[in-house]
Design a protein around this motif. Sequence first.
Motif, mmCIF file in Angstrom:
data_model
loop_
_atom_site.group_PDB
_atom_site.id
_atom_site.type_symbol
_atom_site.label_atom_id
_atom_site.label_comp_id
_atom_site.label_asym_id
_atom_site.label_seq_id
_atom_site.Cartn_x
_atom_site.Cartn_y
_atom_site.Cartn_z
ATOM 1 N N VAL A 86 0.690 -1.448 -0.089
ATOM 2 C CA VAL A 86 -0.210 -0.078 0.173
ATOM 3 C C VAL A 86 1.168 1.335 -0.237
ATOM 4 N N GLY A 87 1.729 1.732 1.248
ATOM 5 C CA GLY A 87 2.780 2.248 0.574
ATOM 6 C C GLY A 87 3.735 2.825 -0.291
ATOM 7 N N ALA A 88 4.180 1.334 -1.192
ATOM 8 C CA ALA A 88 4.576 1.745 -2.362
ATOM 9 C C ALA A 88 3.612 1.919 -3.840
ATOM 10 N N LEU A 89 2.509 1.391 -3.392
ATOM 11 C CA LEU A 89 1.568 2.063 -4.164
ATOM 12 C C LEU A 89 1.298 3.726 -4.313
ATOM 13 N N THR A 90 0.949 3.992 -2.739
ATOM 14 C CA THR A 90 0.440 5.396 -2.949
ATOM 15 C C THR A 90 1.614 6.550 -3.356
ATOM 16 N N VAL A 91 3.116 5.811 -2.538
ATOM 17 C CA VAL A 91 4.153 6.959 -3.397
ATOM 18 C C VAL A 91 4.064 6.867 -4.669
ATOM 19 N N ALA A 92 4.411 5.832 -5.928
ATOM 20 C CA ALA A 92 3.460 5.328 -7.067
ATOM 21 C C ALA A 92 3.137 6.867 -7.635
ATOM 22 N N CYS A 93 1.137 6.599 -6.964
ATOM 23 C CA CYS A 93 1.013 7.614 -7.219
ATOM 24 C C CYS A 93 0.708 8.604 -7.074
ATOM 25 N N ASN A 94 1.146 9.342 -5.559
ATOM 26 C CA ASN A 94 1.553 10.867 -5.513
ATOM 27 C C ASN A 94 2.918 11.053 -6.520
ATOM 28 N N ASP A 95 3.699 10.258 -6.852
ATOM 29 C CA ASP A 95 4.337 10.495 -7.918
ATOM 30 C C ASP A 95 4.278 11.067 -8.931
ATOM 31 N N PHE A 96 3.196 10.418 -9.469
ATOM 32 C CA PHE A 96 1.970 10.056 -10.849
ATOM 33 C C PHE A 96 1.932 11.233 -10.813
ATOM 34 N N PHE A 97 1.178 11.973 -9.877
ATOM 35 C CA PHE A 97 0.030 13.433 -9.812
ATOM 36 C C PHE A 97 0.976 14.382 -9.516
ATOM 37 N N LEU A 98 1.929 13.915 -8.866
ATOM 38 C CA LEU A 98 2.734 15.514 -9.032
ATOM 39 C C LEU A 98 3.371 16.049 -10.409
ATOM 40 N N GLU A 99 3.880 14.906 -11.218
ATOM 41 C CA GLU A 99 4.192 14.951 -12.687
ATOM 42 C C GLU A 99 3.127 15.415 -13.197
ATOM 43 N N TYR A 100 1.986 14.557 -13.073
ATOM 44 C CA TYR A 100 0.993 15.071 -14.514
ATOM 45 C C TYR A 100 0.466 16.963 -13.710
ATOM 46 N N ASN A 101 0.988 16.948 -12.086
ATOM 47 C CA ASN A 101 0.230 18.465 -11.987
ATOM 48 C C ASN A 101 1.814 19.637 -12.801
ATOM 49 N N ASP A 102 2.789 19.076 -12.653
ATOM 50 C CA ASP A 102 3.481 20.117 -13.413
ATOM 51 C C ASP A 102 3.341 19.930 -15.017
ATOM 52 N N LYS A 103 2.881 19.061 -16.057
ATOM 53 C CA LYS A 103 2.479 18.669 -17.545
ATOM 54 C C LYS A 103 1.643 19.793 -17.435
ATOM 55 N N GLN A 104 0.722 20.121 -16.174
ATOM 56 C CA GLN A 104 -0.991 20.991 -16.635
ATOM 57 C C GLN A 104 -0.074 22.043 -16.183
ATOM 58 N N GLU A 105 1.042 22.578 -15.543
ATOM 59 C CA GLU A 105 1.391 23.912 -15.256
ATOM 60 C C GLU A 105 1.978 24.792 -16.930
ATOM 61 N N LYS A 106 2.743 23.334 -16.754
ATOM 62 C CA LYS A 106 3.505 23.995 -18.376
ATOM 63 C C LYS A 106 2.662 24.897 -19.273
ATOM 64 N N LYS A 107 1.654 23.830 -19.124
ATOM 65 C CA LYS A 107 0.741 24.246 -20.405
ATOM 66 C C LYS A 107 0.443 25.374 -20.530
ATOM 67 N N LYS A 108 0.124 25.999 -19.252
ATOM 68 C CA LYS A 108 -0.362 27.285 -19.100
ATOM 69 C C LYS A 108 0.014 28.507 -19.993
#
Length: 108
Positions: A86-108
């Motif tokens: 559960v911890g490893a999946l949570t870290v992976a999800c957090n990393d994915f969402f951080l990366e996703y948010n960074d990409k969204q901010e760069k599009k603006k």
Amino acid sequence: MSLPNPENASTLENAMQLLIQTFHKYSGKEGDKYTLSRAELKEMLITELGNYLGNAQDKEAADKVMGDLDSNNDGEVDFTEFIILVGALTVACNDFFLEYNDKQEKKK
């Protein structure tokens, strides 16, 4: 120590209680009631983590997760090994969402 009443518990305390309750919902079905057998783990992966693990119904996928988690090689997954998943999946999800948010901010 007793579990706090969910109505009075913090969000994190409720999350911890749900982890404990979810593990024991599956661990008590066969064999040792404090560990997950391969069948119990597979059922839990499909039912509880199917959205995050994709095709957890694949026997090889369930076997791989069991092999990765079963650090003491006893053929069972105990609560500590479950929390590592559960911890490893949570870290992976957090990393994915951080990366996703960074990409969204760069599009603006």
